[in-house]
Design an enzyme around this catalytic site. Sequence first.
Site, short mmCIF file in Angstrom:
data_model
loop_
_atom_site.label_atom_id
_atom_site.label_comp_id
_atom_site.label_asym_id
_atom_site.label_seq_id
_atom_site.Cartn_x
_atom_site.Cartn_y
_atom_site.Cartn_z
N HIS A 17 0.83 -1.20 0.00
CA HIS A 17 0.00 0.00 0.00
C HIS A 17 0.87 1.26 0.00
CE1 HIS A 17 -4.08 -1.78 1.23
NE2 HIS A 17 -3.28 -2.78 0.98
N ASP A 109 -5.72 5.95 2.25
CA ASP A 109 -5.85 4.56 1.84
C ASP A 109 -7.31 4.14 2.00
OD1 ASP A 109 -5.74 1.61 1.93
OD2 ASP A 109 -3.57 1.91 2.08
#
Length: 452
Positions: A17, A109
């Site tokens: 990520h 995110d």
Amino acid sequence: MERKTHILVIPYPVQGHINPMLQFSKRLATKGARVTLVATSTIRNSMQALQGASSVNIEIISDGSEGDETVESLIATVDRFKDVVSQSLAEYIEKLNSSKYPPKFIVYDCALPWTLDVARKYGIDGAPFYTQSCAVNVVYYHFKKGTVRLPLEEPTVSLPSMPKLAINDLSSLLSNPSSYPPLLNLFLDQFSNFLEAKWIFFSSFKELELEVVNWMASQKWPIKTIGPTIPSMYLDKRLEDDKEYGLHLFKPDVDACIKWLDTKETNSVIYTSFGSLASLGEEQMQELTWGLKNSNCYFLWVVRETEQKKLPTNFLQETVEKGLVISWCSQLEVLAHKAIGCFMTHCGWNSTLEALSLGVPMVAMPQWTDQPTNAKFIADVWKVGVRIKLDERGIATKEEIEFCIREVIEEERGKEMRMNSVKWKELAKEAMDEGGSSDKNIEEFVAELVGL
């Protein structure tokens, strides 16, 4: 030029990520924004020196960990993570608000949807960043919405803009919902408030997932594809010194790999890696070692230190002429090397995008979460690889592994996959180059923010 428009970017603290969100941050910075990547303390101890990202500020806030958490413990303590990071982020925004550069926007995110609520308390807007493919996210969305229900009653699932998906083409969290309930909830919660955002960013490019992107747009999703999110030197080459992600949670052994590859012929080596998380069972590891050995091809295999005890005794000595086993490498440098003939991969989204962007055909051996869906697209939609079939025990046998490797490296079908791979490589480069679909999306986003 003074960068007044300050954008915060906050990733979930795992390598898969952090890397794409850091690359997006670099691109935002080249468009004139001031960008701060807000990492959390989980990764502090394992973070190698940040290089090649001097255009991006890095700030670490507390997530309540001591810096040595595993992904498993992160998922298990997802509520604690949310509570602590919400508080730390609020304090950090308050501090910035009284500084020279108060934040104007936060890109968060998609696994942290509550960030939008924190930002809005301070009058700041935000947008989620999806680190998996558009297709995978649309599948999760349909499950969240209840269009498709668990447990599945039919052998295949038909969804708009998608090929028919068999059960083993779905995320393992959907085909086996009892396997990791907290993680499934995390993925479904990504859609809890996403349509409240003015933009939704995807680490993909329009041409790669055209039908899915068009379907999202038809549903009035404010979608912006901004990928492939890999360093510029492998794509458009417009960002100077952007040769690597710049943030390593593992230390790569670059020189040994490249020196070894330099001695091999073009398209002669199988590069094998199952990413930073996947862990193969002992039996699967044995089959894989034999499959690689029996293929009689050269192989470069990344086996993390924690996994190396599963290798058969004498395997390294017996294959010293043909293989090199290392604990970690710079995957981009390896994939870009002319000696690589195919990539045997777990089909994580970042690895898939890297192979597509560098024109390397794949042998797909998905392990869990989104990887089976990515494997389906690799083999049947983009036609850049073959997918290993598992036996009734769920094992990829040595015969099947050898067969798939030979098909990509030696057979006629392999040539076709290589040609398709080159086509996607060109389209990936075009998307990020000046005026390309992803470049335009990034440009428009920053221009609109500056104008606000």
